[in-house]
Design a protein around this motif. Structure first.
Motif, PDB file in Angstrom:
ATOM      1  N   GLN A   1     -34.568  18.979  25.715  1.00 10.81           N
ATOM      2  CA  GLN A   1     -35.766  19.764  25.262  1.00 10.81           C
ATOM      3  C   GLN A   1     -37.156  19.366  25.993  1.00 10.81           C
ATOM      4  O   GLN A   1     -37.989  20.404  26.260  1.00 10.81           O
ATOM      5  CB  GLN A   1     -35.737  19.473  23.735  1.00 10.81           C
ATOM      6  N   PHE A   2     -37.256  18.072  26.377  1.00  7.08           N
ATOM      7  CA  PHE A   2     -38.455  17.715  26.991  1.00  7.08           C
ATOM      8  C   PHE A   2     -38.700  18.637  28.423  1.00  7.08           C
ATOM      9  O   PHE A   2     -39.741  19.104  28.543  1.00  7.08           O
ATOM     10  CB  PHE A   2     -38.373  16.086  27.326  1.00  7.08           C
ATOM     11  N   PHE A   3     -37.537  18.766  29.117  1.00  6.33           N
ATOM     12  CA  PHE A   3     -37.534  19.686  30.313  1.00  6.33           C
ATOM     13  C   PHE A   3     -38.044  21.045  30.180  1.00  6.33           C
ATOM     14  O   PHE A   3     -38.525  21.816  30.957  1.00  6.33           O
ATOM     15  CB  PHE A   3     -36.168  19.437  31.050  1.00  6.33           C
TER      16      PHE A   3
ATOM     17  N   GLN B   1     -39.170  11.255  40.216  1.00  4.68           N
ATOM     18  CA  GLN B   1     -40.377  11.401  41.203  1.00  4.68           C
ATOM     19  C   GLN B   1     -41.673  11.788  40.353  1.00  4.68           C
ATOM     20  O   GLN B   1     -42.804  11.407  40.627  1.00  4.68           O
ATOM     21  CB  GLN B   1     -40.311  11.916  42.435  1.00  4.68           C
ATOM     22  N   PHE B   2     -41.436  12.882  39.334  1.00  3.50           N
ATOM     23  CA  PHE B   2     -42.369  13.108  38.448  1.00  3.50           C
ATOM     24  C   PHE B   2     -42.851  12.141  37.647  1.00  3.50           C
ATOM     25  O   PHE B   2     -41.980  11.807  36.844  1.00  3.50           O
ATOM     26  CB  PHE B   2     -42.155  14.564  37.788  1.00  3.50           C
ATOM     27  N   GLU B   3     -44.259  11.799  37.482  1.00  6.87           N
ATOM     28  CA  GLU B   3     -44.460  10.996  36.534  1.00  6.87           C
ATOM     29  C   GLU B   3     -44.098  11.031  35.078  1.00  6.87           C
ATOM     30  O   GLU B   3     -43.801  10.022  34.285  1.00  6.87           O
ATOM     31  CB  GLU B   3     -46.155  10.893  36.656  1.00  6.87           C
ATOM     32  N   ALA B   4     -44.166  12.388  34.625  1.00  9.88           N
ATOM     33  CA  ALA B   4     -44.121  12.431  33.237  1.00  9.88           C
ATOM     34  C   ALA B   4     -42.379  12.247  33.012  1.00  9.88           C
ATOM     35  O   ALA B   4     -42.160  11.743  31.749  1.00  9.88           O
ATOM     36  CB  ALA B   4     -44.235  14.008  32.993  1.00  9.88           C
TER      37      ALA B   4
ATOM     38  N   ILE C   1     -38.601   8.343  30.458  1.00 11.00           N
ATOM     39  CA  ILE C   1     -37.389   7.636  30.389  1.00 11.00           C
ATOM     40  C   ILE C   1     -37.724   6.310  29.963  1.00 11.00           C
ATOM     41  O   ILE C   1     -36.927   5.458  29.220  1.00 11.00           O
ATOM     42  CB  ILE C   1     -36.659   7.526  31.807  1.00 11.00           C
ATOM     43  N   GLN C   2     -38.845   5.618  30.509  1.00 12.03           N
ATOM     44  CA  GLN C   2     -39.257   4.422  30.101  1.00 12.03           C
ATOM     45  C   GLN C   2     -39.500   4.011  28.667  1.00 12.03           C
ATOM     46  O   GLN C   2     -39.336   3.231  28.083  1.00 12.03           O
ATOM     47  CB  GLN C   2     -40.401   3.766  31.104  1.00 12.03           C
ATOM     48  N   GLU C   3     -40.273   5.141  28.208  1.00  4.85           N
ATOM     49  CA  GLU C   3     -40.834   5.006  26.769  1.00  4.85           C
ATOM     50  C   GLU C   3     -39.666   5.012  25.700  1.00  4.85           C
ATOM     51  O   GLU C   3     -39.662   4.480  24.689  1.00  4.85           O
ATOM     52  CB  GLU C   3     -41.803   6.272  26.514  1.00  4.85           C
ATOM     53  N   HIS C   4     -38.669   5.993  26.188  1.00  8.54           N
ATOM     54  CA  HIS C   4     -37.527   6.015  25.171  1.00  8.54           C
ATOM     55  C   HIS C   4     -36.384   5.311  25.609  1.00  8.54           C
ATOM     56  O   HIS C   4     -35.504   5.336  24.785  1.00  8.54           O
ATOM     57  CB  HIS C   4     -37.307   7.547  25.035  1.00  8.54           C
ATOM     58  N   ASP C   5     -36.397   4.317  26.667  1.00  5.27           N
ATOM     59  CA  ASP C   5     -35.532   3.307  27.015  1.00  5.27           C
ATOM     60  C   ASP C   5     -34.019   4.092  27.166  1.00  5.27           C
ATOM     61  O   ASP C   5     -33.045   3.574  26.397  1.00  5.27           O
ATOM     62  CB  ASP C   5     -35.432   2.241  26.097  1.00  5.27           C
ATOM     63  N   LEU C   6     -33.982   5.091  27.924  1.00  5.22           N
ATOM     64  CA  LEU C   6     -32.786   6.123  28.156  1.00  5.22           C
ATOM     65  C   LEU C   6     -31.859   5.310  29.150  1.00  5.22           C
ATOM     66  O   LEU C   6     -32.237   4.787  30.015  1.00  5.22           O
ATOM     67  CB  LEU C   6     -32.998   7.324  28.628  1.00  5.22           C
ATOM     68  N   ASP C   7     -30.405   5.183  28.652  1.00  7.86           N
ATOM     69  CA  ASP C   7     -29.558   4.264  29.320  1.00  7.86           C
ATOM     70  C   ASP C   7     -28.813   5.613  30.320  1.00  7.86           C
ATOM     71  O   ASP C   7     -29.151   6.572  30.271  1.00  7.86           O
ATOM     72  CB  ASP C   7     -28.501   3.764  28.648  1.00  7.86           C
ATOM     73  N   ARG C   8     -27.950   4.999  31.133  1.00  3.56           N
ATOM     74  CA  ARG C   8     -27.334   5.782  31.994  1.00  3.56           C
ATOM     75  C   ARG C   8     -26.791   6.876  31.589  1.00  3.56           C
ATOM     76  O   ARG C   8     -26.626   8.258  31.926  1.00  3.56           O
ATOM     77  CB  ARG C   8     -26.401   4.845  33.111  1.00  3.56           C
TER      78      ARG C   8
END
Length: 623
Positions: free
Chosen positions: A477-479, A523-526, A531-538
């Protein structure tokens, strides 16, 4: 224990029997696992590996339902590879090279820790049947054990006959005796039986090989794992396999023994697996090829024993040895044991219901090679389904049947019951018409809730799956919601030779392009911030990428499945007499009376039943 009445008795402790026993016991049924050798529980009779094309998807499905094969594959793995990574995700197939001894040990220890499960070492020589219902088993010592249901998972042991050149002797596999008595009794009860064969390559001493002359085959740089549970971890170190080739000289040396090969001189008349042929069969069928690949696979972390994948044979041992010494890297090879072929009894699976219960004897279930299949994974999945359904029957609950659009296991069982098999059945992705839906990455989404309802998958496993699904849906949904400017997008697009954009647009559209992957959009900052904020795994990131890139294909396949599933809802009365439908072809009437499908959809998949025959059925059912 002999005075007890068990809910489920499982005969045989290979991959099918082990999964059947674990499933029934974990569902609360008092279960007995009887095997001729407790030292060989879940023995890898052939190659030391789990998974592969379509087979890896099956192991993931077993794990998602709460079976043990995925866990043991992880704990005993020495190498991991995701096959077909260059193709679409429907084709990605996980595979591990296993430590053969550790695999069997881990399985046994898991089973011993399973509540409600007893063990007994003896040969079962017959069934106790009363009024068309199985009520127990009888052993070769004359001991009778009572049970409310019985699951037969005899593998290659039913009247097993081992062939090496012009020699043959009884055996279920190398060093173990065959099982006798059961086939004869079942035939006497009205079952149809047949013979199949399979083969295995020589095992050789790795210390006698020259690996410098071979091509190294390492595992994945970033290995994954089979089980969705976090109790297993990806490999941190791996053992390599190696590849070499046969040659025209090797083929000539092998041909010298063809007149002494039981396959060519007519002593073996049964059919072997077409897609895993013996080396002599390959030379004969593909005479235009002057070489074939061979894979040298380690049997474990510390052993020097090697499995020569691709050199399955029943030629005389002297011919095997002479030819193998002409293979590059094998010039000084030493044998641990020669290859051999084995013939065994099986029962055409059209004699079963979709629960894997036999139509002739109530409470009796067949699973694994007794049904004409080949492969550990195919056997394990049948064992799981038979164990589940035996437990459900005893508990007087509805049966558990997977549809073709729900699992490869559903495809496997449906193929066996509606089409039967005259050669050892092996699963392929091409057998599944809904393979875009049946991916290895989403087996937990498809099946974990079902496993939880059965009492096999834990609540922790269910919650983990639900969290993963929620995270991936939010990321998709973010995309869809997030826009990106042409200035930010074009440098990434140019680097991938992808058409640039002239105005701002949604990230989803860019990410859906075939040549743009997750590493590009990170490569897009957003995206990276999300990914970092929500600690998404592989797993979540991979799932999101698949949902973005293949959303159109997935939706189309879901719609097709929904249309066909309407036919699954049209039930056919039990013991329906098709003979009275004179406007239906004679072949269709005979096949339908024999197989007795439960739904119109199942009837449509039976060989010999045409679309016009289905139309007749639909008219008769008031549709």
């Amino acid at each position: 224990m002999f005075n007890e009445v068990y809910d489920v008795i499982v005969v045989g402790a290979g991959h099918a029997g082990s999964e059947a026993a674990a499933a029934a016991a974990n569902m609360g049924s008092k279960t007995l696992l009887i095997t001729m050798s407790l030292q060989n529980i879940a023995q890898m009779s052939c190659n030391p590996a789990m998974g592969g094309i379509a087979k890896g998807q099956i192991v993931r499905e077993i794990d998602a339902l709460g079976g043990y094969s995925g866990i043991v594959s992880d704990t005993s793995a020495i190498q991991f590879k995701m096959l077909n990574k260059s193709k679409g995700p429907a084709m990605w197939s996980p595979r591990v090279q296993s430590d053969r001894m550790r695999f069997a040990e881990d399985w046994r220890l898991l089973l011993e820790q399973t509540p409600n499960l007893d063990f007994y070492q003896e040969m079962v020589s017959g069934l106790i049947v009363e009024n068309g219902t199985v009520v127990g088993v009888k052993t070769s010592l004359g001991i009778e054990v009572k049970g409310r249901s019985v699951v037969l998972t005899n593998g290659t042991f039913l009247n097993g006959l081992i062939h090496i050149g012009d020699k043959n002797f009884g055996g279920g596999r190398a060093g173990e005796r065959a099982a006798t008595g059961i086939t004869e009794q079942l035939v006497g009860l009205g079952f149809e039986s047949g013979r199949m064969k399979t083969g295995t390559p020589p095992r050789v001493d790795g210390r006698s090989l020259d690996y410098s002359k071979m091509v190294e085959q390492p595992g994945d740089v970033n290995p994954e794992k089979f089980s969705y549970l976090d109790i297993t971890k990806p490999l941190e170190k791996q053992r390599s396999c190696h590849m070499t080739y046969t040659s025209a000289l090797v083929h000539d040396l092998l041909r010298e023994g063809f007149d002494r090969s039981p396959m060519f001189n007519g002593r073996i008349k049964s059919l072997g697996p077409r897609y895993c042929p013996s080396i002599e069969d390959k030379i004969n069928r593909f005479a235009d090829k002057d070489r074939h690949q061979l894979f040298v696979e380690p049997e474990g972390w510390d052993t020097c024993e090697m499995y020569v994948n691709g050199f399955s044979t029943s030629l005389p041992e002297d011919v095997q040895f002479k030819a193998m010494r002409s293979i590059v890297g094998f010039e000084n090879v030493k044998f641990f044991r020669p290859g051999y072929a084995i013939e065994y009894d099986y029962f055409p699976p059209t004699q079963l219901r979709h629960t894997l219960e036999t139509k002739l004897i109530e409470g009796l279930y067949f699973a694994g090679q007794i049904n004409g299949t080949t492969g550990y994974e195919e056997a394990a999945s049948q064992g799981l389904m038979a164990g589940i359904n035996a437990a459900l029957k005893v508990q007087e609950k509805d049966p558990f049947i997977l549809r073709r659009d729900e699992a490869y296991i559903g495809v496997l069982v449906d193929d066996l019951i509606t089409k039967g098999t005259e050669e050892p059945y092996r699963m392929f992705t091409s057998r599944a018409e809904y393979r875009t839906l049946l991916r290895q990455d989403n087996a937990d989404f498809r099946l974990t809730a079902k496993g939880y309802e059965l009492g096999l998958a834990s609540e922790k496993r269910l919650r983990r799956m639900e969290e993963k699904r929620a995270q991936s849906e939010k990321f998709v949904q973010f995309f869809k919601d997030t826009s990106i400017t042409a200035e930010e997008a074009n440098p990434v697009l140019e680097a991938k030779d992808s058409a640039t954009v002239s105005q701002q647009g949604k990230m989803f559209k860019l990410f859906a392009r075939p040549n743009i992957g997750i590493e590009d959009v990170r490569q897009f900052e957003a995206v990276e911030n999300y990914i970092q904020e929500h600690d998404l795994d592989r797993e979540v990131i991979e799932q999101t990428e698949i949902q973005v890139k293949y959303s159109g294909y997935i939706e189309k396949e879901k719609n097709n499945a929904d249309k066909l599933n309407r036919l699954e809802n049209i039930k056919i009365p039990t013991n329906f007499d098709y003979s009275k439908l004179q406007s239906m072809s004679l072949e269709a009437r005979e096949k339908l009376n024999k197989i007795q499908p439960v739904t119109i959809s199942q009837a449509s998949r039976i060989s010999g039943v045409s679309p016009s025959d289905v139309s007749v059925l639909l008219v008769y059912m008031g549709r």
